[in-house]
Design a protein around this motif. Sequence first.
Motif, PDB file in Angstrom:
ATOM      1  N   ASN A  69      -9.635  39.244 -39.706  1.00 58.08           N
ATOM      2  CA  ASN A  69      -8.994  38.157 -40.435  1.00 58.08           C
ATOM      3  C   ASN A  69      -7.946  37.525 -39.531  1.00 58.08           C
ATOM      4  OD1 ASN A  69     -10.438  38.580 -42.835  1.00 58.08           O
ATOM      5  ND2 ASN A  69      -9.070  40.244 -43.427  1.00 58.08           N
ATOM      6  N   THR A  70      -7.225  36.568 -40.066  1.00 57.96           N
ATOM      7  CA  THR A  70      -6.154  35.962 -39.282  1.00 57.96           C
ATOM      8  C   THR A  70      -5.081  37.000 -38.963  1.00 57.96           C
ATOM      9  OG1 THR A  70      -5.034  35.299 -41.311  1.00 57.96           O
ATOM     10  CG2 THR A  70      -6.507  33.684 -40.295  1.00 57.96           C
ATOM     11  N   ILE A  71      -4.304  36.698 -37.946  1.00 55.98           N
ATOM     12  CA  ILE A  71      -3.190  37.578 -37.580  1.00 55.98           C
ATOM     13  C   ILE A  71      -1.887  36.802 -37.778  1.00 55.98           C
ATOM     14  CG2 ILE A  71      -4.516  38.979 -35.965  1.00 55.98           C
ATOM     15  CD1 ILE A  71      -3.369  37.348 -33.684  1.00 55.98           C
ATOM     16  N   ARG A  72      -0.831  37.547 -37.948  1.00 54.08           N
ATOM     17  CA  ARG A  72       0.487  36.935 -38.068  1.00 54.08           C
ATOM     18  C   ARG A  72       1.262  37.267 -36.805  1.00 54.08           C
ATOM     19  NH1 ARG A  72       2.883  34.604 -42.035  1.00 54.08           N
ATOM     20  NH2 ARG A  72       5.141  34.341 -42.075  1.00 54.08           N
ATOM     21  N   PHE A  73       1.983  36.304 -36.310  1.00 54.97           N
ATOM     22  CA  PHE A  73       2.787  36.558 -35.111  1.00 54.97           C
ATOM     23  C   PHE A  73       4.054  35.717 -35.160  1.00 54.97           C
ATOM     24  CE2 PHE A  73      -0.510  33.473 -34.325  1.00 54.97           C
ATOM     25  CZ  PHE A  73       0.138  32.417 -33.720  1.00 54.97           C
ATOM     26  N   GLU A  74       5.093  36.291 -34.566  1.00 54.73           N
ATOM     27  CA  GLU A  74       6.379  35.609 -34.490  1.00 54.73           C
ATOM     28  C   GLU A  74       6.654  35.243 -33.039  1.00 54.73           C
ATOM     29  OE1 GLU A  74       6.482  38.843 -36.270  1.00 54.73           O
ATOM     30  OE2 GLU A  74       5.793  37.582 -37.918  1.00 54.73           O
ATOM     31  N   VAL A  75       7.239  34.074 -32.831  1.00 54.15           N
ATOM     32  CA  VAL A  75       7.610  33.610 -31.500  1.00 54.15           C
ATOM     33  C   VAL A  75       9.126  33.608 -31.399  1.00 54.15           C
ATOM     34  CG1 VAL A  75       7.509  31.701 -29.853  1.00 54.15           C
ATOM     35  CG2 VAL A  75       5.553  32.153 -31.356  1.00 54.15           C
ATOM     36  N   TYR A  76       9.636  34.329 -30.404  1.00 55.91           N
ATOM     37  CA  TYR A  76      11.079  34.387 -30.157  1.00 55.91           C
ATOM     38  C   TYR A  76      11.376  33.747 -28.802  1.00 55.91           C
ATOM     39  CZ  TYR A  76      11.394  37.861 -33.900  1.00 55.91           C
ATOM     40  OH  TYR A  76      11.325  38.518 -35.112  1.00 55.91           O
ATOM     41  N   CYS A  77      12.463  33.024 -28.740  1.00 60.43           N
ATOM     42  CA  CYS A  77      12.951  32.476 -27.475  1.00 60.43           C
ATOM     43  C   CYS A  77      14.358  33.007 -27.257  1.00 60.43           C
ATOM     44  CB  CYS A  77      12.951  30.949 -27.517  1.00 60.43           C
ATOM     45  SG  CYS A  77      13.654  30.187 -26.044  1.00 60.43           S
ATOM     46  N   ASP A  78      14.542  33.756 -26.182  1.00 66.99           N
ATOM     47  CA  ASP A  78      15.850  34.386 -25.913  1.00 66.99           C
ATOM     48  C   ASP A  78      16.358  35.135 -27.147  1.00 66.99           C
ATOM     49  OD1 ASP A  78      15.708  33.335 -23.376  1.00 66.99           O
ATOM     50  OD2 ASP A  78      17.010  31.628 -23.807  1.00 66.99           O
ATOM     51  N   ASP A  79      15.451  35.887 -27.786  1.00 65.42           N
ATOM     52  CA  ASP A  79      15.732  36.742 -28.936  1.00 65.42           C
ATOM     53  C   ASP A  79      16.081  35.994 -30.220  1.00 65.42           C
ATOM     54  OD1 ASP A  79      15.174  39.174 -27.675  1.00 65.42           O
ATOM     55  OD2 ASP A  79      17.176  39.241 -26.781  1.00 65.42           O
ATOM     56  N   ILE A  80      15.857  34.689 -30.240  1.00 67.62           N
ATOM     57  CA  ILE A  80      16.043  33.898 -31.458  1.00 67.62           C
ATOM     58  C   ILE A  80      14.652  33.570 -32.014  1.00 67.62           C
ATOM     59  CG2 ILE A  80      16.926  31.752 -32.441  1.00 67.62           C
ATOM     60  CD1 ILE A  80      19.107  33.634 -31.433  1.00 67.62           C
ATOM     61  N   LEU A  81      14.428  33.855 -33.310  1.00 67.21           N
ATOM     62  CA  LEU A  81      13.140  33.543 -33.934  1.00 67.21           C
ATOM     63  C   LEU A  81      12.956  32.030 -33.983  1.00 67.21           C
ATOM     64  CD1 LEU A  81      10.588  34.469 -35.490  1.00 67.21           C
ATOM     65  CD2 LEU A  81      11.935  34.274 -37.589  1.00 67.21           C
ATOM     66  N   VAL A  82      11.875  31.553 -33.363  1.00 66.17           N
ATOM     67  CA  VAL A  82      11.571  30.129 -33.327  1.00 66.17           C
ATOM     68  C   VAL A  82      10.636  29.758 -34.472  1.00 66.17           C
ATOM     69  CG1 VAL A  82      10.473  28.282 -31.987  1.00 66.17           C
ATOM     70  CG2 VAL A  82      11.880  29.994 -30.836  1.00 66.17           C
ATOM     71  N   ASN A  83       9.596  30.572 -34.654  1.00 59.72           N
ATOM     72  CA  ASN A  83       8.650  30.279 -35.718  1.00 59.72           C
ATOM     73  C   ASN A  83       7.789  31.499 -35.991  1.00 59.72           C
ATOM     74  OD1 ASN A  83       7.337  28.728 -37.683  1.00 59.72           O
ATOM     75  ND2 ASN A  83       7.252  26.940 -36.339  1.00 59.72           N
TER      76      ASN A  83
END
Length: 198
Positions: A69-83
Motif C-alpha cells: 500500500n502507500t507509505i507515509r514519510f516525513e521530510v525534515y530540513c535541519d531537524d525541522i518538519l517540513v511536510n
Amino acid sequence: DKPVLGVNVGRVGFLATVEETELEQLARLAKGSYVLDRRLMLHAQISGEHAYQNDALNDVVISKGIGANTIRFEVYCDDILVNSYRGDGVILATPTGSTAYSLSAGGPILDAEIRGILVTPICAHSLNTPPMVFSADRNIRIVTSEYGTVGGAYLSADGRDSIALSPKDEIQIGVSTKSLSLVSFCRADQFQAIDKKL
C-alpha cells in the motif's frame, strides 16, 4: 576526478556531450576547446539495523514495495518538519537528476549549476504536495512510517541497490564530497539537450 565525456548511443542521453553521429567534435578535446561542468552528487546514509551509505549523481529514491500500500514519510530540513506525505514514495534529486525520474513525477527542471537538493513526492495522496528545492548546505532527513514490516519500502541510489527499510528508519541526505566533472563544449549544453530531447 577524471573528467567524463558522454557519447550518446542510447535513447535520451542527457549527460552526453555528443551524439554518435557527432564524433568529429572529439577533435575539440585535443585543442582544449571545452569546459568542465562540475556536477553535484548526493550522499545517502541509513544508520541502525540496516546501515547503508552510497552516493548518487541523479537521485536517491524511497519507494513502496511491489504490491504494498502507500507509505507515509516525513521530510525534515535541519531537524525541522517540513511536510508529511502519504503516497508511493519520494525522490531526492540533484540538479542533474531533475531531468530524470523527478521530472516524470512532476518535479521542475533545475539549472545544473544550482547547488540544491530537489525533493519530489511520488503520487502523493494530497493536493498540497509541491516539489521543493533546498540549499545544498541543508541536512535533509526522511523518516518512513506506517507500512508494516521490512520490505514495505525500499531505497535505491541511481537505480542501484534495493535496500529494504524498516518503519521509522531515518535516511540522511546531503551533498556528497564527490562530484562529477563533465566535459562540455558549451555552458548551455544542458538546455540544448532539453530542447532537442524533450
